[in-house]
Design an enzyme around this catalytic site. Structure first.
Site, PDB file in Angstrom:
ATOM      1  N   GLU A  62     -10.726   0.360  -4.297  1.00  0.00           N
ATOM      2  CA  GLU A  62      -9.961   0.752  -3.101  1.00  0.00           C
ATOM      3  C   GLU A  62      -8.826   1.682  -3.503  1.00  0.00           C
ATOM      4  O   GLU A  62      -8.655   1.995  -4.686  1.00  0.00           O
ATOM      5  CB  GLU A  62      -9.358  -0.513  -2.465  1.00  0.00           C
ATOM      6  CG  GLU A  62     -10.395  -1.462  -1.949  1.00  0.00           C
ATOM      7  CD  GLU A  62      -9.799  -2.798  -1.547  1.00  0.00           C
ATOM      8  OE1 GLU A  62     -10.257  -3.319  -0.526  1.00  0.00           O
ATOM      9  OE2 GLU A  62      -8.907  -3.302  -2.240  1.00  0.00           O
ATOM     10  N   ASP A  89       0.826  -1.211   0.000  1.00  0.00           N
ATOM     11  CA  ASP A  89       0.000   0.000   0.000  1.00  0.00           C
ATOM     12  C   ASP A  89       0.861   1.262   0.000  1.00  0.00           C
ATOM     13  O   ASP A  89       0.665   2.165   0.806  1.00  0.00           O
ATOM     14  CB  ASP A  89      -0.935   0.009   1.220  1.00  0.00           C
ATOM     15  CG  ASP A  89      -1.736  -1.276   1.334  1.00  0.00           C
ATOM     16  OD1 ASP A  89      -1.921  -1.755   2.476  1.00  0.00           O
ATOM     17  OD2 ASP A  89      -2.143  -1.813   0.306  1.00  0.00           O
TER      18      ASP A  89
HETATM   19  C1  6LW Z   1      -5.683  -1.925   2.014  1.00  0.00           C
HETATM   20  C2  6LW Z   1      -6.615  -2.018   0.842  1.00  0.00           C
HETATM   21  C3  6LW Z   1      -6.500  -3.460   0.506  1.00  0.00           C
HETATM   22  O1  6LW Z   1      -6.041  -0.932   2.918  1.00  0.00           O
HETATM   23  O2  6LW Z   1      -6.037  -4.176   1.539  1.00  0.00           O
HETATM   24  O3  6LW Z   1      -6.911  -5.293  -0.755  1.00  0.00           O
HETATM   25  C4  6LW Z   1      -5.835  -3.298   2.631  1.00  0.00           C
HETATM   26  N1  6LW Z   1      -6.794  -3.953  -0.600  1.00  0.00           N
HETATM   27  O4  6LW Z   1      -6.235  -1.183  -0.223  1.00  0.00           O
HETATM   28  C5  6LW Z   1      -4.632  -3.715   3.412  1.00  0.00           C
HETATM   29  O5  6LW Z   1      -3.502  -3.783   2.569  1.00  0.00           O
END
Ligand code: 6LW
Length: 496
Positions: A171, A16
Protein backbone atom coordinates in the site's frame (compact mmCIF):
# COMPACT_ATOMS: atom_id res chain seq x y z
CA UNK A 1 -0.16 23.12 18.10
CA UNK A 2 3.21 24.01 19.51
CA UNK A 3 5.10 20.88 20.39
CA UNK A 4 8.42 20.77 22.21
CA UNK A 5 10.55 19.66 19.19
CA UNK A 6 9.44 16.09 19.63
CA UNK A 7 7.93 13.14 17.82
CA UNK A 8 5.19 12.72 16.85
CA UNK A 9 5.46 15.92 14.81
CA UNK A 10 1.69 15.86 14.24
CA UNK A 11 0.20 14.14 17.31
CA UNK A 12 -3.25 12.66 17.52
CA UNK A 13 -5.11 10.82 14.81
CA UNK A 14 -3.25 12.12 11.73
CA UNK A 15 -2.43 8.98 9.72
CA UNK A 16 -1.16 8.35 6.19
CA UNK A 17 0.91 11.58 6.03
CA UNK A 18 1.91 13.00 2.65
CA UNK A 19 4.35 15.89 2.48
CA UNK A 20 5.69 18.31 -0.11
CA UNK A 21 8.24 21.11 -0.02
CA UNK A 22 7.86 24.42 -1.87
CA UNK A 23 11.00 26.50 -1.38
CA UNK A 24 11.34 26.97 2.38
CA UNK A 25 7.76 25.92 3.15
CA UNK A 26 6.51 22.44 3.93
CA UNK A 27 2.94 21.20 3.68
CA UNK A 28 1.55 17.93 5.05
CA UNK A 29 -1.88 16.29 4.65
CA UNK A 30 -3.48 13.26 6.35
CA UNK A 31 -6.48 10.95 5.92
CA UNK A 32 -9.68 11.77 7.81
CA UNK A 33 -12.24 8.95 7.24
CA UNK A 34 -15.82 9.72 8.35
CA UNK A 35 -15.06 13.19 9.67
CA UNK A 36 -16.11 16.47 8.02
CA UNK A 37 -14.30 18.62 7.02
CA UNK A 38 -11.74 16.19 5.66
CA UNK A 39 -8.00 15.98 4.91
CA UNK A 40 -6.40 18.32 7.47
CA UNK A 41 -3.47 20.25 5.94
CA UNK A 42 -0.53 21.65 7.92
CA UNK A 43 2.32 24.10 7.30
CA UNK A 44 5.86 24.12 8.69
CA UNK A 45 9.17 25.81 8.00
CA UNK A 46 11.32 23.35 9.96
CA UNK A 47 9.64 19.90 9.61
CA UNK A 48 9.18 19.84 13.40
CA UNK A 49 6.66 22.56 14.31
CA UNK A 50 3.42 22.29 12.36
CA UNK A 51 0.29 24.44 12.29
CA UNK A 52 -2.99 23.37 10.74
CA UNK A 53 -3.89 25.87 8.00
CA UNK A 54 -7.17 24.30 6.91
CA UNK A 55 -8.88 21.20 5.58
CA UNK A 56 -8.62 20.36 1.89
CA UNK A 57 -12.17 18.96 1.60
CA UNK A 58 -14.26 21.54 3.49
CA UNK A 59 -17.43 21.72 1.37
CA UNK A 60 -20.21 19.16 0.79
CA UNK A 61 -19.54 19.48 -2.97
CA UNK A 62 -16.07 17.99 -2.31
CA UNK A 63 -16.92 15.50 0.42
CA UNK A 64 -19.95 13.22 0.51
CA UNK A 65 -19.85 10.99 3.60
CA UNK A 66 -23.54 10.17 4.10
CA UNK A 67 -22.83 6.50 3.41
CA UNK A 68 -19.49 6.41 5.26
CA UNK A 69 -19.19 3.93 8.10
CA UNK A 70 -16.78 4.64 10.95
CA UNK A 71 -13.28 4.44 9.41
CA UNK A 72 -14.87 4.65 5.96
CA UNK A 73 -14.83 7.84 3.91
CA UNK A 74 -11.47 9.45 3.14
CA UNK A 75 -8.42 7.21 3.05
CA UNK A 76 -4.81 8.12 2.31
CA UNK A 77 -4.00 11.29 0.32
CA UNK A 78 -0.96 12.27 -1.72
CA UNK A 79 -0.03 15.97 -1.66
CA UNK A 80 2.28 17.34 -4.37
CA UNK A 81 3.28 20.69 -5.93
CA UNK A 82 3.77 20.84 -9.69
CA UNK A 83 3.79 23.59 -12.29
CA UNK A 84 2.93 26.25 -9.68
CA UNK A 85 -0.10 24.46 -8.28
CA UNK A 86 -0.82 22.16 -5.35
CA UNK A 87 -2.38 18.82 -6.22
CA UNK A 88 -4.04 16.36 -3.85
CA UNK A 89 -5.34 12.95 -4.79
CA UNK A 90 -7.20 10.68 -2.37
CA UNK A 91 -9.95 8.09 -2.10
CA UNK A 92 -13.50 8.42 -0.78
CA UNK A 93 -14.07 4.69 -0.25
CA UNK A 94 -17.72 5.38 0.65
CA UNK A 95 -18.69 7.61 -2.28
CA UNK A 96 -17.09 7.92 -5.68
CA UNK A 97 -13.65 6.40 -5.17
CA UNK A 98 -10.52 8.23 -6.24
CA UNK A 99 -10.64 12.03 -6.67
CA UNK A 100 -8.29 14.88 -7.51
CA UNK A 101 -8.38 18.48 -6.25
CA UNK A 102 -6.06 21.42 -6.88
CA UNK A 103 -5.29 24.84 -5.39
CA UNK A 104 -2.90 27.74 -5.72
CA UNK A 105 -3.08 28.39 -1.96
CA UNK A 106 -2.69 25.23 0.15
CA UNK A 107 -4.84 26.84 2.87
CA UNK A 108 -7.61 26.80 0.27
CA UNK A 109 -9.98 27.11 -1.34
CA UNK A 110 -9.34 23.84 -3.12
CA UNK A 111 -11.21 23.00 -6.31
CA UNK A 112 -14.24 20.78 -6.54
CA UNK A 113 -13.02 17.23 -7.19
CA UNK A 114 -12.30 15.69 -10.56
CA UNK A 115 -13.43 12.10 -10.12
CA UNK A 116 -11.06 9.40 -11.40
CA UNK A 117 -13.15 6.38 -12.39
CA UNK A 118 -10.23 4.83 -14.24
CA UNK A 119 -7.98 4.84 -11.18
CA UNK A 120 -8.54 1.65 -9.18
CA UNK A 121 -8.02 0.91 -5.49
CA UNK A 122 -6.77 3.17 -2.70
CA UNK A 123 -3.66 5.17 -1.77
CA UNK A 124 -3.24 6.94 -5.13
CA UNK A 125 0.08 8.71 -5.75
CA UNK A 126 1.05 11.42 -8.25
CA UNK A 127 4.45 11.82 -9.94
CA UNK A 128 5.48 13.66 -13.11
CA UNK A 129 8.20 12.62 -15.57
CA UNK A 130 10.44 14.96 -17.57
CA UNK A 131 7.79 15.21 -20.32
CA UNK A 132 5.17 16.35 -17.84
CA UNK A 133 3.30 13.05 -18.00
CA UNK A 134 1.55 12.34 -14.70
CA UNK A 135 1.92 8.81 -13.35
CA UNK A 136 -0.65 7.61 -10.82
CA UNK A 137 0.42 4.60 -8.72
CA UNK A 138 -2.04 2.88 -6.35
CA UNK A 139 -2.07 0.26 -3.57
CA UNK A 140 -1.74 -3.31 -4.72
CA UNK A 141 0.66 -1.50 -6.92
CA UNK A 142 -0.92 -0.76 -10.12
CA UNK A 143 0.03 2.25 -12.22
CA UNK A 144 -1.63 4.34 -14.90
CA UNK A 145 -0.96 7.64 -16.63
CA UNK A 146 -3.42 10.38 -15.76
CA UNK A 147 -4.87 13.46 -17.49
CA UNK A 148 -5.12 15.95 -14.61
CA UNK A 149 -7.65 18.16 -16.35
CA UNK A 150 -10.23 15.58 -17.37
CA UNK A 151 -9.36 12.87 -14.84
CA UNK A 152 -9.16 10.39 -17.73
CA UNK A 153 -6.62 7.61 -17.47
CA UNK A 154 -4.34 7.03 -20.46
CA UNK A 155 -3.90 3.35 -21.23
CA UNK A 156 -4.80 0.51 -18.89
CA UNK A 157 -3.42 0.16 -15.35
CA UNK A 158 -0.28 -1.96 -15.30
CA UNK A 159 1.18 -3.86 -12.37
CA UNK A 160 4.55 -2.72 -11.10
CA UNK A 161 6.78 -3.88 -8.25
CA UNK A 162 4.75 -4.65 -5.11
CA UNK A 163 7.42 -5.70 -2.67
CA UNK A 164 8.38 -9.06 -1.20
CA UNK A 165 6.06 -11.79 -2.44
CA UNK A 166 3.85 -13.18 0.31
CA UNK A 167 4.01 -10.10 2.53
CA UNK A 168 0.45 -8.75 2.71
CA UNK A 169 -0.98 -5.38 1.78
CA UNK A 170 1.35 -3.52 -0.59
CA UNK A 171 0.00 0.00 0.00
CA UNK A 172 0.90 3.68 0.19
CA UNK A 173 3.00 3.78 -2.99
CA UNK A 174 5.01 6.94 -3.66
CA UNK A 175 7.12 7.42 -6.82
CA UNK A 176 10.11 9.80 -6.89
CA UNK A 177 12.80 10.80 -9.40
CA UNK A 178 15.97 11.10 -7.30
CA UNK A 179 19.30 11.31 -9.07
CA UNK A 180 19.63 8.77 -11.86
CA UNK A 181 16.83 6.52 -10.63
CA UNK A 182 13.08 6.40 -10.23
CA UNK A 183 12.30 5.13 -6.72
CA UNK A 184 9.05 3.40 -5.74
CA UNK A 185 8.46 3.30 -1.98
CA UNK A 186 5.57 1.27 -0.53
CA UNK A 187 4.16 0.12 2.80
CA UNK A 188 3.68 -3.59 3.46
CA UNK A 189 2.42 -5.88 6.22
CA UNK A 190 -0.77 -3.95 7.00
CA UNK A 191 -1.10 -0.94 9.28
CA UNK A 192 -0.95 -2.94 12.50
CA UNK A 193 2.13 -4.15 14.40
CA UNK A 194 3.55 -5.80 11.24
CA UNK A 195 3.72 -2.54 9.29
CA UNK A 196 6.85 -1.83 7.25
CA UNK A 197 8.25 0.37 4.46
CA UNK A 198 10.17 -1.00 1.46
CA UNK A 199 11.67 0.62 -1.63
CA UNK A 200 12.84 -0.30 -5.12
CA UNK A 201 14.46 1.65 -7.96
CA UNK A 202 14.47 1.54 -11.74
CA UNK A 203 15.25 3.44 -14.94
CA UNK A 204 11.76 4.73 -15.63
CA UNK A 205 8.51 5.63 -13.79
CA UNK A 206 7.14 2.22 -14.71
CA UNK A 207 10.31 0.29 -13.83
CA UNK A 208 11.41 -2.35 -14.11
CA UNK A 209 12.16 -1.96 -10.40
CA UNK A 210 15.02 -3.58 -8.53
CA UNK A 211 14.18 -4.06 -4.82
CA UNK A 212 16.50 -2.68 -2.18
CA UNK A 213 18.43 -5.68 -0.83
CA UNK A 214 18.15 -4.14 2.65
CA UNK A 215 14.34 -3.98 2.63
CA UNK A 216 12.39 -3.15 4.74
CA UNK A 217 13.96 0.30 5.29
CA UNK A 218 11.64 0.91 8.25
CA UNK A 219 9.74 -1.42 10.55
CA UNK A 220 9.26 -1.81 14.28
CA UNK A 221 7.62 -5.23 14.07
CA UNK A 222 9.04 -7.43 16.81
CA UNK A 223 11.03 -4.49 18.17
CA UNK A 224 10.76 -3.18 21.75
CA UNK A 225 10.10 0.49 20.93
CA UNK A 226 7.59 3.07 22.23
CA UNK A 227 6.52 3.75 18.63
CA UNK A 228 4.86 0.85 16.84
CA UNK A 229 3.00 0.17 13.55
CA UNK A 230 5.56 2.35 11.70
CA UNK A 231 4.77 2.55 8.00
CA UNK A 232 2.94 4.51 5.28
CA UNK A 233 5.82 6.91 4.60
CA UNK A 234 6.70 9.84 2.33
CA UNK A 235 10.18 11.24 1.55
CA UNK A 236 11.17 14.94 1.66
CA UNK A 237 14.34 17.04 1.68
CA UNK A 238 15.02 19.22 4.72
CA UNK A 239 16.02 22.91 4.71
CA UNK A 240 19.69 21.82 4.41
CA UNK A 241 18.74 19.44 1.56
CA UNK A 242 19.26 16.41 3.80
CA UNK A 243 16.57 13.73 3.44
CA UNK A 244 13.82 12.89 5.88
CA UNK A 245 10.89 10.50 6.14
CA UNK A 246 7.43 11.23 7.52
CA UNK A 247 5.38 8.14 8.39
CA UNK A 248 2.60 6.93 10.63
CA UNK A 249 3.17 5.27 13.99
CA UNK A 250 1.32 4.49 17.20
CA UNK A 251 2.20 4.90 20.88
CA UNK A 252 0.64 1.90 22.70
CA UNK A 253 0.35 2.29 26.46
CA UNK A 254 -0.52 0.09 29.44
CA UNK A 255 0.54 -3.51 29.90
CA UNK A 256 0.51 -6.30 27.33
CA UNK A 257 -0.38 -6.08 24.41
CA UNK A 258 -0.47 -2.30 24.71
CA UNK A 259 -3.38 -0.13 23.65
CA UNK A 260 -3.06 2.93 21.44
CA UNK A 261 -5.75 5.54 21.96
CA UNK A 262 -4.59 8.49 19.82
CA UNK A 263 -4.85 6.59 16.54
CA UNK A 264 -1.94 6.54 14.09
CA UNK A 265 0.11 9.73 14.41
CA UNK A 266 2.69 11.37 12.11
CA UNK A 267 6.38 10.93 12.93
CA UNK A 268 9.68 12.13 11.41
CA UNK A 269 12.99 10.29 10.99
CA UNK A 270 16.27 11.11 9.20
CA UNK A 271 17.34 9.38 6.00
CA UNK A 272 20.86 8.86 4.68
CA UNK A 273 21.59 7.75 1.13
CA UNK A 274 24.16 4.93 0.92
CA UNK A 275 25.02 3.33 -2.45
CA UNK A 276 21.90 4.85 -3.97
CA UNK A 277 19.57 3.48 -1.29
CA UNK A 278 17.86 5.35 1.57
CA UNK A 279 18.79 4.23 5.09
CA UNK A 280 16.30 5.41 7.74
CA UNK A 281 17.74 6.59 11.05
CA UNK A 282 16.40 5.82 14.50
CA UNK A 283 12.90 7.01 15.41
CA UNK A 284 13.56 9.23 18.42
CA UNK A 285 11.22 11.27 20.59
CA UNK A 286 13.53 14.26 21.08
CA UNK A 287 13.98 16.20 17.82
CA UNK A 288 15.87 19.14 19.36
CA UNK A 289 19.01 17.84 17.65
CA UNK A 290 17.61 18.68 14.18
CA UNK A 291 20.54 20.29 12.26
CA UNK A 292 18.85 23.64 11.46
CA UNK A 293 17.24 26.42 13.47
CA UNK A 294 13.75 25.55 14.67
CA UNK A 295 10.86 27.99 14.46
CA UNK A 296 9.17 29.17 17.61
CA UNK A 297 6.23 26.79 18.15
CA UNK A 298 2.87 28.51 17.75
CA UNK A 299 1.04 27.65 20.96
CA UNK A 300 -2.58 26.72 20.37
CA UNK A 301 -4.92 28.70 22.69
CA UNK A 302 -6.40 26.60 25.47
CA UNK A 303 -9.85 28.10 25.09
CA UNK A 304 -12.09 28.39 22.07
CA UNK A 305 -14.83 30.84 23.03
CA UNK A 306 -16.61 30.52 19.68
CA UNK A 307 -16.44 34.26 19.05
CA UNK A 308 -15.65 33.85 15.36
CA UNK A 309 -18.15 33.49 12.52
CA UNK A 310 -16.57 30.18 11.52
CA UNK A 311 -15.17 27.30 13.53
CA UNK A 312 -11.41 26.79 13.65
CA UNK A 313 -10.08 24.09 11.26
CA UNK A 314 -9.31 21.72 14.13
CA UNK A 315 -13.03 21.16 14.74
CA UNK A 316 -14.47 18.08 13.03
CA UNK A 317 -17.98 16.66 12.82
CA UNK A 318 -19.44 13.32 11.81
CA UNK A 319 -20.09 13.07 8.06
CA UNK A 320 -21.50 16.59 7.63
CA UNK A 321 -22.08 19.86 9.45
CA UNK A 322 -25.35 21.53 8.30
CA UNK A 323 -25.38 25.23 9.20
CA UNK A 324 -28.90 24.87 10.56
CA UNK A 325 -27.62 22.32 13.09
CA UNK A 326 -24.19 23.74 13.96
CA UNK A 327 -23.67 27.51 14.20
CA UNK A 328 -21.98 30.29 16.14
CA UNK A 329 -24.45 32.85 14.70
CA UNK A 330 -27.57 31.87 16.67
CA UNK A 331 -26.25 33.22 19.97
CA UNK A 332 -23.07 35.24 19.39
CA UNK A 333 -20.15 33.92 21.41
CA UNK A 334 -21.77 30.51 21.81
CA UNK A 335 -21.66 27.33 19.74
CA UNK A 336 -25.24 26.21 19.14
CA UNK A 337 -25.95 22.55 18.33
CA UNK A 338 -29.41 21.39 17.25
CA UNK A 339 -29.96 17.66 17.78
CA UNK A 340 -30.51 15.15 14.96
CA UNK A 341 -29.29 11.73 16.20
CA UNK A 342 -30.62 10.71 19.61
CA UNK A 343 -27.32 9.58 21.11
CA UNK A 344 -23.63 9.10 20.37
CA UNK A 345 -24.61 5.62 19.17
CA UNK A 346 -26.21 7.25 16.12
CA UNK A 347 -24.04 7.88 13.08
CA UNK A 348 -25.84 11.18 12.42
CA UNK A 349 -25.46 12.61 15.92
CA UNK A 350 -24.61 16.33 15.87
CA UNK A 351 -21.06 16.37 17.18
CA UNK A 352 -18.24 18.92 17.09
CA UNK A 353 -14.90 17.65 18.35
CA UNK A 354 -11.14 17.86 18.11
CA UNK A 355 -8.58 15.09 18.05
CA UNK A 356 -7.07 14.08 21.40
CA UNK A 357 -3.41 14.87 20.81
CA UNK A 358 -1.77 14.11 24.17
CA UNK A 359 -1.59 10.93 26.22
CA UNK A 360 -2.53 13.02 29.28
CA UNK A 361 -4.86 15.96 28.82
CA UNK A 362 -8.10 17.50 30.01
CA UNK A 363 -11.04 19.15 28.34
CA UNK A 364 -14.01 21.09 29.64
CA UNK A 365 -16.96 22.97 28.23
CA UNK A 366 -19.66 25.26 29.60
CA UNK A 367 -23.03 23.90 28.48
CA UNK A 368 -26.46 25.56 28.51
CA UNK A 369 -28.91 22.69 28.11
CA UNK A 370 -32.01 24.57 29.22
CA UNK A 371 -33.56 23.90 25.77
CA UNK A 372 -32.25 20.43 25.10
CA UNK A 373 -29.95 17.55 26.00
CA UNK A 374 -26.30 16.93 25.17
CA UNK A 375 -22.84 16.74 26.59
CA UNK A 376 -19.08 16.25 26.31
CA UNK A 377 -17.64 12.98 25.03
CA UNK A 378 -14.48 11.04 24.25
CA UNK A 379 -15.33 9.17 21.04
CA UNK A 380 -13.62 6.46 19.03
CA UNK A 381 -16.69 5.39 17.04
CA UNK A 382 -20.43 4.97 17.57
CA UNK A 383 -19.84 1.75 19.53
CA UNK A 384 -16.96 2.99 21.69
CA UNK A 385 -17.40 6.29 23.53
CA UNK A 386 -17.65 7.72 27.03
CA UNK A 387 -19.66 10.88 27.70
CA UNK A 388 -20.90 13.16 30.44
CA UNK A 389 -24.27 14.53 29.46
CA UNK A 390 -27.15 16.65 30.67
CA UNK A 391 -30.52 14.93 30.20
CA UNK A 392 -33.77 14.38 32.11
CA UNK A 393 -32.82 16.95 34.75
CA UNK A 394 -29.60 15.20 35.71
CA UNK A 395 -25.94 15.00 34.79
CA UNK A 396 -24.83 11.48 33.97
CA UNK A 397 -21.81 9.59 32.73
CA UNK A 398 -22.64 7.11 29.96
CA UNK A 399 -20.24 4.45 28.67
CA UNK A 400 -20.67 2.57 25.38
CA UNK A 401 -18.28 -0.34 24.86
CA UNK A 402 -19.23 -2.56 21.94
CA UNK A 403 -22.70 -4.02 22.64
CA UNK A 404 -22.73 -2.68 26.21
CA UNK A 405 -24.18 0.69 27.13
CA UNK A 406 -24.61 1.83 30.70
CA UNK A 407 -25.15 4.88 32.86
CA UNK A 408 -22.12 4.75 35.13
CA UNK A 409 -23.04 7.62 37.44
CA UNK A 410 -25.56 10.43 37.74
CA UNK A 411 -26.49 13.33 39.96
CA UNK A 412 -29.20 16.02 39.95
CA UNK A 413 -28.47 18.88 37.56
CA UNK A 414 -27.42 22.14 39.18
CA UNK A 415 -29.53 25.10 38.06
CA UNK A 416 -28.29 27.01 34.97
CA UNK A 417 -25.29 26.38 32.72
CA UNK A 418 -22.73 23.89 34.06
CA UNK A 419 -19.13 23.06 33.28
CA UNK A 420 -18.57 19.49 32.09
CA UNK A 421 -15.04 18.17 32.45
CA UNK A 422 -13.04 15.18 31.28
CA UNK A 423 -9.56 14.38 32.54
CA UNK A 424 -7.43 11.75 30.76
CA UNK A 425 -4.40 10.51 32.69
CA UNK A 426 -1.78 8.21 31.17
CA UNK A 427 -1.18 5.28 33.49
CA UNK A 428 2.16 3.60 34.06
CA UNK A 429 1.10 -0.08 34.12
CA UNK A 430 1.02 -1.34 37.67
CA UNK A 431 0.96 -4.85 36.23
CA UNK A 432 0.96 -6.61 32.87
CA UNK A 433 -2.80 -6.22 32.66
CA UNK A 434 -2.95 -2.47 33.27
CA UNK A 435 -4.77 -0.17 30.86
CA UNK A 436 -3.12 2.77 29.05
CA UNK A 437 -4.98 5.55 30.85
CA UNK A 438 -8.01 6.53 32.89
CA UNK A 439 -10.84 8.79 31.73
CA UNK A 440 -12.49 10.79 34.56
CA UNK A 441 -15.63 12.90 34.22
CA UNK A 442 -16.76 15.74 36.47
CA UNK A 443 -19.24 18.58 36.69
CA UNK A 444 -18.92 22.04 38.20
CA UNK A 445 -21.03 25.10 38.60
CA UNK A 446 -19.51 27.92 36.54
CA UNK A 447 -16.14 28.77 38.01
CA UNK A 448 -16.56 26.26 40.82
CA UNK A 449 -14.54 23.17 41.64
CA UNK A 450 -15.47 20.08 39.65
CA UNK A 451 -17.10 17.15 41.39
CA UNK A 452 -15.84 13.86 39.95
CA UNK A 453 -18.66 11.58 38.86
CA UNK A 454 -16.78 8.59 37.42
CA UNK A 455 -13.39 7.26 36.34
CA UNK A 456 -13.24 4.68 33.54
CA UNK A 457 -10.56 2.42 32.08
CA UNK A 458 -9.34 3.94 28.82
CA UNK A 459 -8.36 0.68 27.11
CA UNK A 460 -11.95 0.27 25.82
CA UNK A 461 -11.48 3.45 23.78
CA UNK A 462 -8.42 2.09 21.99
CA UNK A 463 -7.92 0.78 18.46
CA UNK A 464 -6.83 -2.61 19.79
CA UNK A 465 -10.35 -2.96 21.25
CA UNK A 466 -12.48 -1.03 18.74
CA UNK A 467 -10.52 -1.61 15.53
CA UNK A 468 -10.66 0.96 12.75
CA UNK A 469 -8.33 3.62 11.42
CA UNK A 470 -9.12 6.67 13.53
CA UNK A 471 -8.28 7.75 17.07
CA UNK A 472 -10.01 9.46 19.96
CA UNK A 473 -11.90 12.69 19.33
CA UNK A 474 -13.07 14.83 22.28
CA UNK A 475 -16.14 16.86 21.54
CA UNK A 476 -19.51 18.38 22.25
CA UNK A 477 -22.80 16.86 21.13
CA UNK A 478 -26.57 17.33 21.16
CA UNK A 479 -29.07 14.51 21.60
CA UNK A 480 -32.35 16.45 21.95
CA UNK A 481 -33.54 19.98 21.23
CA UNK A 482 -30.90 22.71 21.26
CA UNK A 483 -27.80 22.92 23.44
CA UNK A 484 -25.26 25.71 23.51
CA UNK A 485 -21.62 25.84 24.56
CA UNK A 486 -20.00 29.12 25.63
CA UNK A 487 -16.46 27.80 25.49
CA UNK A 488 -14.33 24.67 25.18
CA UNK A 489 -10.94 24.23 26.84
CA UNK A 490 -8.30 21.66 25.89
CA UNK A 491 -5.21 21.45 28.09
CA UNK A 492 -2.34 19.08 27.36
CA UNK A 493 -1.22 17.20 30.43
CA UNK A 494 2.39 17.30 29.43
CA UNK A 495 4.70 17.51 26.44
CA UNK A 496 3.42 14.31 24.87
C1 6LW B 1 -4.74 3.59 4.04
C2 6LW B 1 -3.85 2.42 3.70
C3 6LW B 1 -3.95 1.63 4.95
O1 6LW B 1 -5.35 4.15 2.93
O2 6LW B 1 -5.04 1.95 5.66
O3 6LW B 1 -3.40 -0.10 6.31
C4 6LW B 1 -5.75 2.94 4.95
N1 6LW B 1 -3.12 0.76 5.30
O4 6LW B 1 -2.53 2.81 3.40
C5 6LW B 1 -6.37 3.91 5.91
O5 6LW B 1 -5.38 4.47 6.75
Amino acid sequence: MGNSASNPIVPGFHPDPSICRVGEDYYLACSSFEYFPGVPIFHSRDLVNWRQIGNVLDRPSQLGLSRASSSGGIYAPTLRHHDGRFWLITTNVSEGGNLLVTATDPAGPWSDPVMLPGVPGIDPDLAWDEDGTCWCTVAGVGQVRLDLVTGRTLGVPARVWSGTRGVRAPEAPHLYRIGEYWYLMIAKGGTERGHAVSIARGPSPSGPFEPNPANPILTHRGVEHPVQNTGHADLVQGPDDSWWLVFLGTRPGGGTPGWHVLGRETFLAPVEWINGWPVVGEVVTDLSGIPWPLQEPVAEPVRDDFDGSALRPQWISLRDRPEELVTTQDRPGWLTLRARGESLDADDVVFVGRRQQHLSCSASALIDATEGEGGLAVRLDEHHHYGIEVADGEVRVVARIGPLRTVVASRPLPVGPVELTVRIAEEQPRDARGGPDTVSFGVAEPGGAATDLATLDGRYLSTEVAGGFTGRVIGMYATAGTVRFEWFDYVSGGSR
